[in-house]
Design a protein around this motif. Structure first.
Motif, PDB file in Angstrom:
ATOM      1  N   LEU A  51       0.829  -1.202   0.000  1.00  0.00           N
ATOM      2  CA  LEU A  51       0.000   0.000   0.000  1.00  0.00           C
ATOM      3  C   LEU A  51       0.865   1.254   0.000  1.00  0.00           C
ATOM      4  O   LEU A  51       0.547   2.252  -0.659  1.00  0.00           O
ATOM      5  N   LYS A  92      -4.330   6.723  -3.627  1.00  0.00           N
ATOM      6  CA  LYS A  92      -3.561   5.610  -3.066  1.00  0.00           C
ATOM      7  C   LYS A  92      -4.484   4.628  -2.353  1.00  0.00           C
ATOM      8  O   LYS A  92      -5.283   5.002  -1.500  1.00  0.00           O
ATOM      9  N   GLY A  93      -4.334   3.349  -2.740  1.00  0.00           N
ATOM     10  CA  GLY A  93      -5.119   2.308  -2.093  1.00  0.00           C
ATOM     11  C   GLY A  93      -6.475   2.071  -2.742  1.00  0.00           C
ATOM     12  O   GLY A  93      -7.284   1.327  -2.204  1.00  0.00           O
ATOM     13  N   LYS A 109     -11.855   0.726  -2.719  1.00  0.00           N
ATOM     14  CA  LYS A 109     -10.715   0.367  -1.876  1.00  0.00           C
ATOM     15  C   LYS A 109     -10.171  -0.997  -2.297  1.00  0.00           C
ATOM     16  O   LYS A 109     -10.941  -1.934  -2.513  1.00  0.00           O
ATOM     17  N   LYS A 125      -5.682  -1.798   1.209  1.00  0.00           N
ATOM     18  CA  LYS A 125      -6.133  -0.635   1.978  1.00  0.00           C
ATOM     19  C   LYS A 125      -7.221  -1.024   2.969  1.00  0.00           C
ATOM     20  O   LYS A 125      -7.252  -0.516   4.093  1.00  0.00           O
ATOM     21  N   ASN A 159      -5.470  -2.577   5.818  1.00  0.00           N
ATOM     22  CA  ASN A 159      -4.712  -1.560   6.550  1.00  0.00           C
ATOM     23  C   ASN A 159      -5.633  -0.667   7.383  1.00  0.00           C
ATOM     24  O   ASN A 159      -5.329  -0.346   8.534  1.00  0.00           O
ATOM     25  N   ASP A 160      -6.770  -0.284   6.810  1.00  0.00           N
ATOM     26  CA  ASP A 160      -7.720   0.561   7.536  1.00  0.00           C
ATOM     27  C   ASP A 160      -8.284  -0.158   8.748  1.00  0.00           C
ATOM     28  O   ASP A 160      -8.458   0.439   9.820  1.00  0.00           O
TER      29      ASP A 160
END
Length: 311
Positions: free
Chosen positions: A72, A80-81, A99, A103, A106-107
């Motif tokens: 990412l 991005k992502g 998304k 991502k 990651n979120d």
């Protein structure tokens, strides 16, 4: 509205620009994914394709970035992502951005880390793998083998069996659990590594604003939960009965595996759980907690010297 191609013909030095446009158009329209999109939407007219060559070019470039993506952090896309998706509306070509899975993961991890600060663990734990583990004594080899078997076969919701690693401080119990978490991630199974003393303290501080309820729910429902350093906390009847007991009862009913690391074996942990800050001894309540641990977690002893900094 005239097409890009028609507009280019009216510009000075149009030949070079037109040639470049035709080259880009050819690259775009021969792209396999775009061809599939066109075939799936036969109502799209050639003029609409001409008007959207730049949009399709953007889609192709960003999608190729997604295919080559390694992380990412290195994502070169404008958003991005996010990965592009072509769609039509009234036979018009449009792009939406969704998304990507990197991502999304990651979120979710960022949300959990923000919510439960005790999830912060040393970087070497987060990067642990079975390939890097030292296998220098029999008990450690056995522990690593059992950990690998668990991480390779765990099926949350179908079986709730876990492991209980115990041994002296610094023998590498947590590091092995880090390797378990990473192998589970390779299998798309989420896990949560919780440093137990900090987690209990954080829940206690969240009583006044009610935030401890949401934190408790997340831990209760983690597909695989790793309670690190159980027994190092200051015990109270509230922690034992309303937190630890509630977590383990829920996970037992839902067949969600729980793993543990501790300096205590089962007998010493039972003694620890029986005492509270108020000085009382509640052996029956301690035994209830231990029954949930004993029944679903195989004890594995790890011996060795303190190897902090070199696992």
């Amino acid at each position: 509205m005239e097409s890009i191609q028609e507009a280019l013909k009216r510009m000075p030095t149009s030949n070079n620009i037109l040639n470049q446009f035709e080259k880009i158009k050819e690259e775009v329209l021969t792209d396999k994914t775009i061809q599939q999109f066109i075939q799936a939407n036969p109502a799209i007219e050639d003029a609409e394709l001409d008007r959207n060559i730049s949009r399709l070019f953007e889609f192709r470039n960003e999608r190729n970035n997604c295919i080559r993506c390694t992380s990412l952090q290195s994502c070169p896309n404008l958003m991005k992502g996010y990965e592009p998706q072509l769609y039509t509306e009234r036979n018009k070509i449009l792009i939406r951005y969704n998304k990507c899975h990197k991502k999304t993961a990651n979120d979710e991890r960022s949300r959990q880390i923000e919510l439960i600060k005790s999830l912060y663990v040393p970087k070497e734990i987060l990067s642990a793998s079975f390939e890097t583990l030292h296998k220098d004594n029999r008990s450690r080899i056995t522990a690593i083998a059992k950990a690998f078997e668990f991480a390779s076969t765990a099926n949350p919701g179908e079986t709730g069996n876990g492991l209980y690693f115990h041994g002296q401080f610094g023998v590498g119990k947590t590091y092995i659990m880090g390797a378990v978490a990473n192998l589970l991630a390779d299998r798309n199974i989420a896990s949560m590594l919780v440093y137990t003393p900090d987690f209990f303290r954080e829940l206690k501080s969240g009583i006044h604003d009610g935030s401890y309820i949401e934190k408790l729910e997340i831990v209760k429902n983690a597909p695989v939960l790793i309670l690190d350093d159980l027994g190092a906390e200051t015990m109270s009847s509230w922690i034992r009965d309303d937190i630890l007991g509630v977590i383990l009862q829920h996970r037992m009913l839902e067949k969600l595996p729980t793993l543990y690391t501790s300096n205590y074996d089962f007998e010493l942990l039972e003694e620890h759980l029986a005492y509270s800050q108020k000085g009382g001894v509640e052996q029956l309540k301690s035994k209830r907690i231990m029954e949930r641990i004993r029944h679903f977690a195989e004890p594995v002893y790890i011996e060795g010297e303190n190897r902090r900094g070199s696992m």
